[in-house]
Design a protein around this motif. Structure first.
Motif, PDB file in Angstrom:
ATOM      1  N   GLU A 174       0.819  -1.212   0.000  1.00  0.00           N
ATOM      2  CA  GLU A 174       0.000   0.000   0.000  1.00  0.00           C
ATOM      3  C   GLU A 174       0.856   1.267   0.000  1.00  0.00           C
ATOM      4  O   GLU A 174       0.482   2.266  -0.624  1.00  0.00           O
ATOM      5  N   TRP A 311      -4.180   2.940   2.692  1.00  0.00           N
ATOM      6  CA  TRP A 311      -5.132   2.785   1.584  1.00  0.00           C
ATOM      7  C   TRP A 311      -6.281   3.789   1.702  1.00  0.00           C
ATOM      8  O   TRP A 311      -6.652   4.436   0.711  1.00  0.00           O
ATOM      9  N   PRO A 328      -7.156  -2.651  -2.319  1.00  0.00           N
ATOM     10  CA  PRO A 328      -6.018  -3.575  -2.264  1.00  0.00           C
ATOM     11  C   PRO A 328      -6.364  -4.926  -2.885  1.00  0.00           C
ATOM     12  O   PRO A 328      -7.520  -5.217  -3.206  1.00  0.00           O
TER      13      PRO A 328
END
Length: 451
Positions: A174, A311, A328
């Protein structure tokens, strides 16, 4: 006899200029008139039948001549030419032609007609533009799973001497995705307004900042993990009112003489690299505590928490700068959802102590390790699964035999609920059973959010 016969054959060959390939006298051999002192070069017409002379075909066929090189006319794209159709029929085919749904003959007829009819040509142009608007714009962002696949391929060929623990790979992925987003935005977009949103005391809360301010926020909160690992604190000499993420962030913002700019990207990325590199030496354990001020998380859960926050705030930035950004990978999303599901019983107990949750239907504390009333949390989509959430006590076990409610949610929707971006009343896709238990779990999920 042999010499006379050979002389006769030689005379015959001189007269005809050709040699019978089936005649044994025509084969090269001792005493034969065709015998030479020097080897015959390939393709020499003096030795017919062996290298492709006039008397016999070549053993290796020559390449075929293309139609363009031979001077012959090319075949028609539509055999027989375009079909003859009436004007009304051609007009009715314009929509299908714009969608490329016509047959070859119909498309040829329509295209020939468009060169002769101006109204139909204008209508066809408008239809083609409309079709272009119906198509969804393709994202310029790479597939989130692409980086994982490339790394897995590289690591299969050359395994690392010190691998990154599995529980740290979501944070590694991320931060890399967010860094790719930041690399694509211009200087002016670093000052684009961003509103951070979360839930506090069963109400929506927000804080206005900029793209650079969001990265500064991630820098300071990731610093909690860095300090636990023995790395430098990004706050340096700045005194924060508390060790909580909000207190650290506000202290960093106040200490800045100017609003944060893109210069904050370099220290944030360097710190994320240092964190990943350092946790790789901890092995697969990751049990050391990371303090968040008023609570603690084991290192492996803290890394998942930081991946989740990265994220969520990357989506905030992407929305501010109008940048496409996906969730993700399913494997990493499942780990983030699992962390939130494991934290829900403690949050439910804390809300019940603060009077924010409804009292249990049976007011008794279930002993640790014993089954108790449970809610089945079903997460659909990528990274989904099922979790049994104990309702009566954090130490109780979720039990299908004691299930009193069932909630179904999409995986990304649940994460946005846990981030405080979706109101709890609007989050559930499906509900069944005890309404009070469902409400408590949804509000507890929203209470997981913070600045």
């Amino acid at each position: 006899m042999r010499d006379a016969h050979g002389a006769h054959d030689e005379n015959e060959n001189e007269k005809t200029g050709n040699e019978d390939p089936g005649d044994p006298a025509g084969q090269a051999g001792p005493g034969s008139p065709t015998e030479r002192d020097e080897p015959v070069a390939p393709g020499d017409p003096a030795e017919p039948g062996r290298w492709g002379g006039d008397a016999s075909p070549a053993r290796i066929p020559l390449p075929r001549v293309s139609v363009e090189d031979g001077g012959r006319a090319l075949p028609d794209a539509v055999p027989g030419g375009p079909v003859a159709l009436e004007h009304q029929v051609l007009t009715s085919l314009l929509g299908a032609w714009a969608l490329a749904a016509c047959s070859t003959e119909e498309a040829a007829a329509v295209e020939e007609h468009l060169g002769e009819c101006d109204p139909c040509a204008e209508e066809a142009l408008r239809l083609r533009e409309a079709v272009g608007l119906l198509q969804r714009p393709e994202s310029l962002d790479l597939d989130p799973a692409l980086r994982t696949r490339v790394l897995e391929g590289c690591l299969e060929r050359r395994p690392p001497r010190i691998p990154v623990p599995e529980w740290a790979t979501p944070y590694d992925a991320e931060t890399a995705r967010l860094d790719a987003l930041l690399q694509d935005i211009g200087d002016a977009e670093w000052h684009a307004p961003v509103r951070l949103r979360w839930y506090e005391a069963d109400g929506a809360a927000s804080r206005r900042t900029t793209v650079a301010g969001v990265i500064a926020h991630l820098l300071t909160v990731d610093g909690l993990v860095a300090v636990a690992l023995g790395l430098a604190d990004p706050l340096g000499d700045i005194a924060a009112p508390s060790a909580a993420p909000a207190g650290r962030t506000e202290a960093y913002w106040r200490a800045s003489h100017y609003p944060p700019t893109r210069a904050v990207r370099a220290p944030w990325r360097a710190q994320s690299h240092d964190i990943v590199r350092t946790v790789s030496f901890t092995g697969e354990a990751g049990r050391m505590p990371v303090s968040y001020g008023d609570f603690e998380l084991p290192l492996h859960d803290a890394m998942l928490d930081r991946a989740f926050e990265c994220w969520v705030h990357a989506e905030d930035i992407a929305e501010a700068v109008d940048y496409p950004y996906g969730p993700p990978s399913g494997r990493h999303l499942h780990r983030m959802i699992d962390l939130a599901a494991r934290m829900l019983p403690d949050v439910l107990a804390a809300r019940r102590r603060d009077g924010l949750a409804s009292p249990a239907a049976r007011p008794r504390l279930v002993a640790a390790g014993e089954p108790g009333r449970s809610l089945r949390l079903e997460i659909e989509g990528s990274g989904g699964g099922e979790w049994l959430i104990p309702l009566d006590s954090p130490g109780a076990l979720g039990s299908a035999d004691h299930e009193v409610a069932h909630v179904a949610l999409d995986g990304v929707e649940f994460c946005r609920l846990a981030a405080g971006h979706v109101p709890p009343a609007d989050a559930a896709a499906g509900q069944l059973g005890d309404r009070e238990a469902i409400r408590d779990v949804l509000f507890a999920a929203a209470s997981l959010s913070r600045m």
